[in-house]
Enzyme design. Structure first.
Site, PDB file in Angstrom:
ATOM      1  N   HIS A 113     -78.938 -20.576   7.098  1.00 47.04           N
ATOM      2  CA  HIS A 113     -79.346 -20.096   8.316  1.00 47.04           C
ATOM      3  C   HIS A 113     -78.480 -20.542   9.672  1.00 47.04           C
ATOM      4  O   HIS A 113     -78.868 -20.192  10.719  1.00 47.04           O
ATOM      5  CB  HIS A 113     -80.788 -20.544   8.470  1.00 47.04           C
ATOM      6  CG  HIS A 113     -80.820 -22.263   8.719  1.00 47.04           C
ATOM      7  ND1 HIS A 113     -80.535 -22.975   7.795  1.00 47.04           N
ATOM      8  CD2 HIS A 113     -80.995 -23.050   9.795  1.00 47.04           C
ATOM      9  CE1 HIS A 113     -80.688 -24.337   8.296  1.00 47.04           C
ATOM     10  NE2 HIS A 113     -81.013 -24.064   9.467  1.00 47.04           N
ATOM     11  N   VAL A 126     -74.376 -15.045  10.051  1.00 53.42           N
ATOM     12  CA  VAL A 126     -75.206 -14.067   9.517  1.00 53.42           C
ATOM     13  C   VAL A 126     -76.666 -14.867   9.420  1.00 53.42           C
ATOM     14  O   VAL A 126     -77.656 -13.887   9.776  1.00 53.42           O
ATOM     15  CB  VAL A 126     -74.793 -13.700   7.864  1.00 53.42           C
ATOM     16  CG1 VAL A 126     -75.843 -12.856   7.327  1.00 53.42           C
ATOM     17  CG2 VAL A 126     -73.320 -12.847   8.011  1.00 53.42           C
ATOM     18  N   SER A 136     -69.893  -8.766   0.095  1.00 49.15           N
ATOM     19  CA  SER A 136     -69.024  -8.356   1.015  1.00 49.15           C
ATOM     20  C   SER A 136     -68.202  -7.204   0.719  1.00 49.15           C
ATOM     21  O   SER A 136     -67.874  -6.874  -0.460  1.00 49.15           O
ATOM     22  CB  SER A 136     -67.833  -9.590   1.162  1.00 49.15           C
ATOM     23  OG  SER A 136     -66.746  -9.239   1.600  1.00 49.15           O
ATOM     24  N   SER A 137     -67.566  -6.301   1.528  1.00 50.95           N
ATOM     25  CA  SER A 137     -66.730  -5.264   1.147  1.00 50.95           C
ATOM     26  C   SER A 137     -65.431  -5.643   0.448  1.00 50.95           C
ATOM     27  O   SER A 137     -64.918  -4.834  -0.174  1.00 50.95           O
ATOM     28  CB  SER A 137     -66.272  -4.425   2.470  1.00 50.95           C
ATOM     29  OG  SER A 137     -65.655  -5.274   3.294  1.00 50.95           O
ATOM     30  N   CYS A 138     -65.195  -7.010   0.361  1.00 47.98           N
ATOM     31  CA  CYS A 138     -63.753  -7.018  -0.559  1.00 47.98           C
ATOM     32  C   CYS A 138     -64.262  -7.235  -1.915  1.00 47.98           C
ATOM     33  O   CYS A 138     -63.182  -7.370  -2.722  1.00 47.98           O
ATOM     34  CB  CYS A 138     -63.465  -8.662   0.266  1.00 47.98           C
ATOM     35  SG  CYS A 138     -64.368  -9.993  -0.411  1.00 47.98           S
ATOM     36  N   TYR A 153     -63.149 -15.180  -3.876  1.00 47.14           N
ATOM     37  CA  TYR A 153     -64.461 -14.877  -3.148  1.00 47.14           C
ATOM     38  C   TYR A 153     -65.025 -13.640  -3.888  1.00 47.14           C
ATOM     39  O   TYR A 153     -66.116 -13.813  -3.921  1.00 47.14           O
ATOM     40  CB  TYR A 153     -64.083 -14.963  -1.512  1.00 47.14           C
ATOM     41  CG  TYR A 153     -65.200 -14.388  -0.660  1.00 47.14           C
ATOM     42  CD1 TYR A 153     -66.145 -15.495  -0.334  1.00 47.14           C
ATOM     43  CD2 TYR A 153     -65.269 -13.196  -0.334  1.00 47.14           C
ATOM     44  CE1 TYR A 153     -67.081 -15.178   0.357  1.00 47.14           C
ATOM     45  CE2 TYR A 153     -66.455 -12.630   0.506  1.00 47.14           C
ATOM     46  CZ  TYR A 153     -67.294 -13.972   0.633  1.00 47.14           C
ATOM     47  OH  TYR A 153     -68.612 -13.552   1.704  1.00 47.14           O
ATOM     48  N   LYS A 182     -68.711 -13.168  -5.461  1.00 47.45           N
ATOM     49  CA  LYS A 182     -69.625 -11.960  -4.766  1.00 47.45           C
ATOM     50  C   LYS A 182     -70.032 -11.135  -5.983  1.00 47.45           C
ATOM     51  O   LYS A 182     -71.155 -10.596  -5.862  1.00 47.45           O
ATOM     52  CB  LYS A 182     -69.082 -11.600  -3.528  1.00 47.45           C
ATOM     53  CG  LYS A 182     -69.096 -12.495  -2.521  1.00 47.45           C
ATOM     54  CD  LYS A 182     -70.709 -12.998  -2.082  1.00 47.45           C
ATOM     55  CE  LYS A 182     -70.646 -13.970  -0.919  1.00 47.45           C
ATOM     56  NZ  LYS A 182     -71.989 -14.240  -0.591  1.00 47.45           N
ATOM     57  N   PRO A 206     -71.941  -6.022   3.245  1.00 44.44           N
ATOM     58  CA  PRO A 206     -71.430  -5.781   4.643  1.00 44.44           C
ATOM     59  C   PRO A 206     -70.101  -5.687   4.603  1.00 44.44           C
ATOM     60  O   PRO A 206     -69.154  -6.229   4.082  1.00 44.44           O
ATOM     61  CB  PRO A 206     -72.100  -7.026   5.359  1.00 44.44           C
ATOM     62  CG  PRO A 206     -72.863  -7.718   4.274  1.00 44.44           C
ATOM     63  CD  PRO A 206     -72.438  -7.387   2.881  1.00 44.44           C
ATOM     64  N   THR A 207     -69.683  -5.029   5.643  1.00 44.45           N
ATOM     65  CA  THR A 207     -68.342  -4.623   6.014  1.00 44.45           C
ATOM     66  C   THR A 207     -67.845  -6.178   6.733  1.00 44.45           C
ATOM     67  O   THR A 207     -68.507  -6.839   6.924  1.00 44.45           O
ATOM     68  CB  THR A 207     -67.934  -3.609   6.817  1.00 44.45           C
ATOM     69  OG1 THR A 207     -66.711  -3.287   7.226  1.00 44.45           O
ATOM     70  CG2 THR A 207     -68.734  -3.424   8.144  1.00 44.45           C
ATOM     71  N   ASN A 208     -66.758  -6.021   7.464  1.00 42.09           N
ATOM     72  CA  ASN A 208     -66.082  -7.232   8.186  1.00 42.09           C
ATOM     73  C   ASN A 208     -67.245  -7.185   9.361  1.00 42.09           C
ATOM     74  O   ASN A 208     -67.702  -6.392  10.199  1.00 42.09           O
ATOM     75  CB  ASN A 208     -64.759  -7.127   8.673  1.00 42.09           C
ATOM     76  CG  ASN A 208     -63.781  -7.152   7.629  1.00 42.09           C
ATOM     77  OD1 ASN A 208     -64.068  -6.668   6.552  1.00 42.09           O
ATOM     78  ND2 ASN A 208     -62.590  -7.830   7.939  1.00 42.09           N
ATOM     79  N   HIS A 244     -62.011 -15.481  10.840  1.00 40.83           N
ATOM     80  CA  HIS A 244     -61.696 -13.917  10.676  1.00 40.83           C
ATOM     81  C   HIS A 244     -61.178 -13.691  11.751  1.00 40.83           C
ATOM     82  O   HIS A 244     -61.041 -13.966  13.033  1.00 40.83           O
ATOM     83  CB  HIS A 244     -62.866 -13.216  10.211  1.00 40.83           C
ATOM     84  CG  HIS A 244     -63.325 -13.542   8.995  1.00 40.83           C
ATOM     85  ND1 HIS A 244     -64.533 -14.356   8.398  1.00 40.83           N
ATOM     86  CD2 HIS A 244     -63.074 -12.966   7.793  1.00 40.83           C
ATOM     87  CE1 HIS A 244     -64.682 -14.301   7.209  1.00 40.83           C
ATOM     88  NE2 HIS A 244     -63.920 -13.385   6.489  1.00 40.83           N
ATOM     89  N   ASP A 262     -51.093  -9.141   5.215  1.00 40.49           N
ATOM     90  CA  ASP A 262     -51.822  -7.911   5.970  1.00 40.49           C
ATOM     91  C   ASP A 262     -53.278  -7.858   5.167  1.00 40.49           C
ATOM     92  O   ASP A 262     -54.158  -7.205   5.572  1.00 40.49           O
ATOM     93  CB  ASP A 262     -51.229  -6.521   5.748  1.00 40.49           C
ATOM     94  CG  ASP A 262     -50.178  -6.318   6.945  1.00 40.49           C
ATOM     95  OD1 ASP A 262     -50.311  -6.749   8.150  1.00 40.49           O
ATOM     96  OD2 ASP A 262     -49.602  -5.452   6.878  1.00 40.49           O
TER      97      ASP A 262
HETATM   98  P1  GDP Z   1     -59.998  -9.894   5.592  1.00 40.39           P
HETATM   99  O1  GDP Z   1     -60.739  -8.301   5.874  1.00 40.39           O
HETATM  100  O2  GDP Z   1     -60.605 -10.330   4.220  1.00 40.39           O
HETATM  101  O3  GDP Z   1     -58.539  -9.430   5.277  1.00 40.39           O
HETATM  102  O4  GDP Z   1     -60.282 -10.515   6.834  1.00 40.39           O
HETATM  103  P2  GDP Z   1     -59.314 -11.001   7.939  1.00 40.39           P
HETATM  104  O5  GDP Z   1     -60.411 -11.046   9.063  1.00 40.39           O
HETATM  105  O6  GDP Z   1     -59.060 -12.531   7.774  1.00 40.39           O
HETATM  106  O7  GDP Z   1     -58.152 -10.409   8.424  1.00 40.39           O
HETATM  107  C1  GDP Z   1     -58.176  -9.059   8.827  1.00 40.39           C
HETATM  108  C2  GDP Z   1     -56.883  -8.691   9.167  1.00 40.39           C
HETATM  109  O8  GDP Z   1     -56.672  -9.111  10.612  1.00 40.39           O
HETATM  110  C3  GDP Z   1     -55.783  -8.849   8.242  1.00 40.39           C
HETATM  111  O9  GDP Z   1     -54.928  -7.648   8.108  1.00 40.39           O
HETATM  112  C4  GDP Z   1     -55.025  -9.901   8.991  1.00 40.39           C
HETATM  113  O10 GDP Z   1     -53.759 -10.059   8.414  1.00 40.39           O
HETATM  114  C5  GDP Z   1     -55.358  -9.617  10.340  1.00 40.39           C
HETATM  115  N1  GDP Z   1     -55.231 -10.504  11.381  1.00 40.39           N
HETATM  116  C6  GDP Z   1     -54.458 -10.500  12.452  1.00 40.39           C
HETATM  117  N2  GDP Z   1     -54.459 -11.471  13.339  1.00 40.39           N
HETATM  118  C7  GDP Z   1     -55.284 -12.431  12.649  1.00 40.39           C
HETATM  119  C8  GDP Z   1     -55.629 -13.782  12.684  1.00 40.39           C
HETATM  120  O11 GDP Z   1     -55.545 -14.606  13.625  1.00 40.39           O
HETATM  121  N3  GDP Z   1     -56.550 -14.246  11.907  1.00 40.39           N
HETATM  122  C9  GDP Z   1     -56.953 -13.506  10.711  1.00 40.39           C
HETATM  123  N4  GDP Z   1     -57.847 -14.142   9.912  1.00 40.39           N
HETATM  124  N5  GDP Z   1     -56.844 -12.384  10.788  1.00 40.39           N
HETATM  125  C10 GDP Z   1     -55.599 -11.607  11.393  1.00 40.39           C
END
Ligand code: GDP
Length: 338
Positions: free
Chosen positions: A31, A35, A126-128, A155, A159, A182-184, A198, A288
């Site tokens: 909590h 989320v 998570s969508s991952c 992770y 999940k 959920p998505t990001n 993130h 990426d």
């Molecule tokens: P993901 O969806 O699990 O990859 O979650 P993230 O939020 O860590 O990253 C999403 C995308 O954002 C990836 O392509 C990262 O390389 C890019 N990204 C760009 N700048 C940043 C940053 O400062 N932090 C993180 N975490 N990701 C970044």
């Protein structure tokens, strides 16, 4: 207390059961996170009793502690929003913690919920969890059809185990346990740790600090070419409550907007919202991750739910929250250094 829906092995199709949330004792596990806090805010609109427990009292990775707490407090509904979460860097750096903690949290809560007759459980994934090369938009049935994205596989495996636990307890015990992917996400109470966050929190913070320091540029990790779908966390909380009331099947349900944006465009939007006028550069020495991750949300749409918060509006709210928390000295910065 509404009894568990006894589902036969395999999917039950047809008219949806209506789970009555009124009067339930809803345990929100996790909590204090982004989320969990959103769920507690959302549940305040329903006539339920919300149960929470601080981490110092119950370590959710400890089976005996979870068993004891569930036995003593008798929740009738459980939402598993607790997880060890982090961005692309944190996932790659702490594989054991991401796998172990998330496996234990899911297993302990699902098993305790079953043993103590919990009527409904929602597991949030998570969508991952979907394969790296999943066809876009990603439908729920692509789970376990190909290799995972290596940067978040630990992770993801935990999940996926959570989804399977819900399906297994439903099949073997007739438990009404469901899961949602959920998505990001982004929003209030996100983790603003410089490395372990993130992308939304990371860029809000970096642009904010660059604005204040009048720095000429801000670095964005990776090429900027991957695309992501971002959901405001209060929308996720609302969708979760909707699923508790309207969904009872073994398959997970994707939660998202169905809209994607490149990281480069997202970074430009964050820069705009924060009011930073410097340049954005791309640090291609950073990974990426998954090239695309757009969810197919038709299963959720068919259940009558749609996201309400446009991306810019959500980012404005998140930034306003960030500024308040920073001023108050309460900005969450959870590093994963064990
Ligand atoms: P993901 O969806 O699990 O990859 O979650 P993230 O939020 O860590 O990253 C999403 C995308 O954002 C990836 O392509 C990262 O390389 C890019 N990204 C760009 N700048 C940043 C940053 O400062 N932090 C993180 N975490 N990701 C970044």
């Amino acid at each position: 207390m509404t009894p568990p829906v006894a589902a036969a092995a395999g999917a039950r199709k047809g008219p949806l059961p209506m789970f009555d949330l009124a009067g339930q004792r809803v345990f929100v596990a996790g909590h204090r996170g982004m989320v969990g806090t959103a769920l507690v805010r959302r549940l305040a609109q329903d006539p339920v009793t919300v149960l929470t427990v601080p981490r110092r009292e119950v370590d959710l990775t400890c089976q005996a502690a979870v068993e004891r707490w569930v036995a003593d407090h008798r929740p009738t509904v459980v939402i598993i929003a607790a997880a060890k979460v982090g961005g692309i860097h944190a996932n790659a750096t702490w594989p054991a913690a991401f796998l172990y903690d998330n496996l234990m949290i899911a297993a302990n809560l699902v098993h305790a919920a079953h043993r103590h007759g919990v009527a409904k459980l929602l597991f949030l994934g998570s969508s991952c969890i979907y394969p790296r090369a999943a066809a876009q938009p990603i439908t729920e049935d692509q789970l376990l059809t190909g290799p995972l994205e290596p940067t978040n596989q630990w992770y993801a495996v935990a999940k996926i185990a959570g989804v399977k636990l819900c399906q297994a307890y439903r099949r073997q015990h007739g438990a009404d346990f469901i899961s949602a992917m959920p998505t990001n996400l982004y929003g209030p109470h996100d983790n603003y740790h410089p490395l372990d966050s993130h992308v939304p929190a990371a860029l809000i913070r970096r642009c904010h600090e660059a604005k204040r320091a009048r720095a000429p540029e801000v670095a964005v990790w990776g090429t900027g070419r991957p695309t992501r779908e971002f959901l405001y966390v209060d929308d996720l909380a609302d969708a979760s409550v909707h699923l508790l009331k309207h969904y009872s099947d073994p398959e997970p349900v994707n939660i998202g907007t169905g809209e994607e944006i490149s990281i480069a465009d997202f970074a430009a939007l964050v820069r705009d919202v924060v009011g930073y006028s410097g340049r954005l550069t791309f640090d291609t020495g950073r990974p990426d991750g998954m090239p695309r991750k757009r969810l197919d949300v038709s299963r959720l749409t068919a259940l009558g739910w749609r996201a309400a918060t446009p991306l810019r509006t959500g980012l404005e709210r998140a930034y306003a929250w960030f500024c308040d928390a920073e001023r108050a000295g309460t900005l969450p910065e959870r590093g994963h250094d064990p």
